[in-house]
Design a protein around this motif. Structure first.
Motif, short mmCIF file in Angstrom:
data_model
loop_
_atom_site.label_atom_id
_atom_site.label_comp_id
_atom_site.label_asym_id
_atom_site.label_seq_id
_atom_site.Cartn_x
_atom_site.Cartn_y
_atom_site.Cartn_z
N UNK A 405 0.83 -1.20 0.00
CA UNK A 405 0.00 0.00 0.00
C UNK A 405 0.87 1.24 0.00
N UNK A 406 1.92 1.25 0.85
CA UNK A 406 2.79 2.42 0.91
C UNK A 406 3.52 2.61 -0.42
N UNK A 407 3.93 1.48 -1.06
CA UNK A 407 4.61 1.59 -2.34
C UNK A 407 3.71 2.22 -3.39
N UNK A 408 2.46 1.76 -3.41
CA UNK A 408 1.53 2.33 -4.37
C UNK A 408 1.21 3.78 -4.05
N UNK A 409 1.15 4.11 -2.78
CA UNK A 409 0.88 5.49 -2.40
C UNK A 409 1.99 6.40 -2.90
N UNK A 410 3.25 5.98 -2.71
CA UNK A 410 4.37 6.78 -3.19
C UNK A 410 4.33 6.92 -4.71
N UNK A 411 3.99 5.83 -5.39
CA UNK A 411 3.93 5.87 -6.85
C UNK A 411 2.87 6.84 -7.34
N UNK A 413 1.66 9.41 -5.68
CA UNK A 413 2.11 10.78 -5.40
C UNK A 413 3.09 11.25 -6.46
N UNK A 414 4.03 10.35 -6.85
CA UNK A 414 5.00 10.71 -7.88
C UNK A 414 4.32 11.02 -9.21
N UNK A 415 3.32 10.22 -9.57
CA UNK A 415 2.60 10.43 -10.83
C UNK A 415 1.86 11.76 -10.80
N UNK A 417 2.61 14.31 -8.97
CA UNK A 417 3.60 15.39 -9.04
C UNK A 417 4.07 15.63 -10.46
N UNK A 418 4.30 14.55 -11.20
CA UNK A 418 4.73 14.69 -12.59
C UNK A 418 3.66 15.37 -13.44
N UNK A 419 2.39 15.00 -13.21
CA UNK A 419 1.31 15.64 -13.95
C UNK A 419 1.21 17.12 -13.62
N UNK A 420 1.42 17.47 -12.33
CA UNK A 420 1.38 18.87 -11.93
C UNK A 420 2.50 19.65 -12.60
N UNK A 421 3.72 19.06 -12.62
CA UNK A 421 4.85 19.73 -13.25
C UNK A 421 4.61 19.91 -14.75
N UNK A 422 4.05 18.88 -15.39
CA UNK A 422 3.75 19.00 -16.82
C UNK A 422 2.74 20.10 -17.09
N UNK A 423 1.76 20.24 -16.19
CA UNK A 423 0.77 21.30 -16.34
C UNK A 423 1.41 22.68 -16.21
N UNK A 424 2.34 22.83 -15.24
CA UNK A 424 3.01 24.12 -15.06
C UNK A 424 3.84 24.47 -16.29
N UNK A 425 4.61 23.48 -16.79
CA UNK A 425 5.45 23.72 -17.97
C UNK A 425 4.58 24.09 -19.18
N UNK A 426 3.44 23.40 -19.33
CA UNK A 426 2.55 23.70 -20.44
C UNK A 426 2.03 25.12 -20.36
N UNK A 427 1.67 25.56 -19.15
CA UNK A 427 1.16 26.93 -18.98
C UNK A 427 2.24 27.96 -19.27
N UNK A 428 3.49 27.69 -18.83
CA UNK A 428 4.59 28.60 -19.11
C UNK A 428 4.84 28.71 -20.61
#
Length: 557
Positions: A405-411, A413-415, A417-428
Motif C-alpha cells: 500500500x505504501x509503495x503504491x501510495x508513493x507511486x 504521489x510521484x505520478x 507530481x509529474x502531472x502537476x509539473x507537466x501542467x506548469x510547464x505547459x502553462x509557461x
C-alpha cells in the motif's frame, strides 16, 4: 383479438390483451397478459398479474404485432402468429364461445351451452395470486418467479404446496424446466394457508389491516425469492404506487440451498437487503470482482484479474487484499486456521499462500478459504474478510501497515507530481508563446479587432468619414482612447527606427518599455526634415497627381 384490441373489466381496474412490458429493450415483443389497468391506454409500467406461458418450458409466450387470439374451428382458444400456434390452454375442458374478464381479474372462457367455465386464468397462476384465488396441493399449480422485474422468463424460485401439506420454496436452475405441484389468497392483504387439520395460518407478517374496501391487493413471488403482498389505494389512479404490506419468508439473505455451499447469490457474490420496507434482496460483487452476467447478478461474480498461480514462483508481491466488514461468508472451504493471529499476520499469510482466496477473521482467529460462497452483508455479521485481489485493481484498500500500500501510495504521489509539473510547464509555454505573439504584433504597429469590436467602436458604422482604395473610414467612439499608451508606443517606435543601430534598444528593453516597467529614455534630436515639396504628390506633365500618391487620415474623437 389483435394487438390493437383488449378486454377490460366493468370497473376499469383490470385489462386483458397484448402487453409490451419493456418497449425500450424489446419494442416488438408482446405478452398475452392481464394487468392492473386503472383506465390507462396501454400496459407500460403497469403491474402484470398473469401472462401466457408455454406449459412445457415455462417460458413466457412472446408474440408480435401480427399475432391474433382466436377461437378455432373446434372452439378452442388459440394464440396464432402467422402460421404458428404460440399458445393454447392445455386444460380447456370443452369448446368455448365467450371470453370474459371478471372484476376479480379472472379471465374465463365460457361454454356455449349453459354458460359453464371451460377454462379460467385463476386455475393457472404465474407469479401472482389475486384476492379469491387459491392454490392447492391437488390442483397441480404453483407460483414461479420471473427472472427479473423486467424479464418474464422463468426465474429461480418456485412456491408449491406439497402432498404432505408443507409449503416449500424451491430454488431451481432457470435454464431447466420444472413441473412441480403447487395455496391461497385473501382480500384482507394477508396470505393464508388452509391446513385441513389446524385450519387457517397467516403466512405473512402481521401488519395493520388494509381493508379491501379501500385497497387493491395482490401477492407475488418476486425474482429474489420473497413472497410480498402489495396494496394500492383505490382513489389513487397512479398504477405504480404500490406499497408492500407484508412478506414471507422474512429471513432474506440467511436462506441457502440444501447443498450449503451457495446462498441467495452465486459464487463470489454476497446478498444485501435494502433498508426499504419491501426489503428487496440484491447481489453485489466485492471490489476487484465483476458479475458473470450483468443482467442476472445472482449468477455470481468472477475475479477481474488473473488469480494467484501455484506455479512454484513467488507472486505475493502482485496481490493485495480488500477489507470488508460486516459481511459473512461460508467457512466450509476453510483449510487453514490461525488461532491467535493479528490482522496483519492473517493478511500476510493469505498473500503468501497461492491457494488462499480470502481470509475470514472472527475475533482473534482467522481462517484461510479457497472459495467465497454464501455471502451476506448485515450489521449483525461480525466477520471481517480480507479478499485477495490484484495489486493494480485496488492498491489502497489493504489493511494499514501493508508495504505494498505504501509503495503504491508513493507511486501515485510521484505520478500526480509529474502531472502537476507537466501542467506548469505547459502553462509557461503558452504564456511565452502568447508574449512572443504580442511582441510581434506591437513591433508591426498593428492591432487586430473583431467585427463585433469594430461595430461597437463605430456605433454600428453610423458615421462615414470617407472611402478609398483600401476601404471605408468610419468615425470611432473610442479608438486609441488611452493616449498615454499611444505616446509610449510612439516613443518606443522612434527609438526602434533610429538609423544608427548602436543606439537602438535591445528586444527585452523594448518589451519592458512597452509594458511600462521601465522609463523610456529621452528621445534623440530629430534629423533635419526634408523640404515641404518633397512630401507632396508630384504632378505629371499633364498636371494630374500620380495614382499611387494618396493621402490617408485617421480621425480620432
Amino acid at each position: 383479438m389483435t394487438p390493437n384490441q383488449r378486454l377490460a373489466t366493468s370497473s376499469g381496474i383490470y385489462a386483458f390483451g397484448f402487453c409490451n412490458t419493456d418497449p425500450n429493450r424489446h419494442p416488438t415483443h408482446l405478452l398475452l397478459a392481464i394487468w392492473f389497468d386503472f383506465g390507462a391506454s396501454d400496459c407500460t409500467n403497469k403491474t402484470v398479474v398473469w401472462f401466457a406461458r408455454d406449459p412445457t418450458s415455462n417460458r413466457a409466450v412472446v408474440a408480435t404485432k401480427q399475432a391474433v387470439l382466436t377461437l378455432d374451428g373446434s372452439s378452442r382458444l388459440s394464440l396464432v402468429d402467422g402460421k404458428t400456434t404460440l399458445w393454447s390452454p392445455t386444460s380447456q375442458q370443452s369448446g368455448g364461445s365467450t371470453l370474459i374478464l371478471l372484476d376479480s381479474g379472472n379471465l374465463q372462457l365460457l361454454t356455449a351451452a349453459g354458460g359453464g367455465v371451460s377454462w379460467q386464468s385463476f386455475d393457472h397462476p404465474t407469479h401472482t395470486l389475486l384476492p379469491g384465488q387459491n392454490m392447492t396441493n391437488s390442483s397441480g399449480t404453483y407460483l414461479l418467479s420471473k427472472n427479473t422485474d423486467m424479464d418474464f422468463s422463468a426465474g429461480r424460485f418456485t412456491l408449491v404446496v406439497q402432498d404432505d401439506d408443507n409449503i416449500v420454496l424451491y430454488m431451481r436452475n432457470p435454464d431447466q424446466t420444472s413441473s412441480l405441484s403447487g395455496n391461497t389468497g385473501d382480500p384482507s392483504g394477508n396470505l393464508f394457508y388452509n391446513d385441513s387439520v389446524n385450519g387457517y395460518k397467516n403466512l405473512t407478517m402481521k401488519r395493520p389491516a388494509n381493508s379491501a374496501e379501500n385497497y387493491y391487493h395482490y401477492a407475488a413471488l418476486d425474482p429474489d425469492g420473497t413472497v410480498r403482498v402489495y396494496a394500492h389505494q383505490k382513489n389513487n389512479r397512479d398504477g405504480t404506487a404500490w406499497d408492500v404490506v407484508s412478506l414471507f419468508p422474512g429471513d432474506g439473505c440467511e436462506r441457502k440451498t440444501k447443498y450449503g455451499m451457495q446462498g441467495m447469490c452465486g459464487p463470489n457474490a454476497y446478498c444485501k437487503a435494502s433498508s426499504l420496507k419491501e426489503q428487496r434482496l440484491k447481489c453485489e460483487c466485492p471490489d476487484g470482482y465483476v458479475f458473470v452476467d450483468e443482467q442476472h447478478g445472482y449468477r455470481g461474480c468472477r475475479p477481474n484479474f488473473t488469480p494467484h498461480s501455484c506455479d512454484g514462483k513467488d507472486h505475493s508481491g502482485e496481490y493485495t487484499t480488500v477489507r470488508m466488514d460486516n459481511t459473512a461468508w461460508s467457512n466450509q472451504s476453510a483449510y487453514n486456521r490461525l488461532p491467535t493471529a493479528s490482522l496483519q499476520q492473517c493478511n500476510t499469510a493469505c498473500l503468501n499462500d497461492c491457494s488462499c482466496v480470502a481470509v475470514l477473521i472472527d475475533g482473534s482467529s482467522c481462517m484461510e478459504v479457497q472459495n467465497l460462497t454464501d455471502g451476506k452483508q448485515g450489521s449483525d455479521a461480525k466477520i471481517t474478510a480480507l479478499i485477495k485481489v490484484a495489486a493494480t485493481s485496488s492498491p489502497l484498500l489493504s489493511p494499514a501497515g501493508n508495504k505494498l500500500s505504501r509503495k503504491w501510495l508513493y507511486l501515485i504521489i510521484a505520478i500526480l507530481g509529474a502531472l502537476l509539473m507537466a501542467s506548469v510547464v505547459s502553462n509557461l509555454c503558452q504564456c511565452y508563446a502568447s508574449k512572443k505573439a504580442k511582441e510581434r504584433s506591437l513591433l508591426a504597429g498593428l492591432q487586430t479587432f473583431t467585427y463585433k469590436e469594430l461595430k461597437q467602436a463605430t456605433n454600428g458604422f453610423k458615421e462615414l468619414l470617407g472611402k478609398g482604395g483600401f476601404g471605408t473610414v468610419h468615425k470611432g467612439k473610442r479608438a486609441l482612447a488611452d493616449m498615454e499608451s499611444v505616446e509610449r508606443f510612439a516613443c518606443v517606435a522612434i527609438w526602434c527606427l533610429q538609423t544608427d543601430p548602436s543606439i537602438r534598444p535591445k528586444m527585452h528593453k523594448v518589451v519592458q518599455m512597452l509594458e511600462g516597467t521601465i522609463e523610456i529614455d529621452p528621445l534623440p534630436d530629430p534629423p533635419r526634415p526634408p523640404s515641404f515639396s518633397a512630401i507632396l504628390p508630384t504632378p505629371t506633365s499633364s498636371g494630374t497627381l500620380h495614382s499611387s500618391s494618396r493621402i490617408h487620415a485617421l480621425q480620432v474623437e
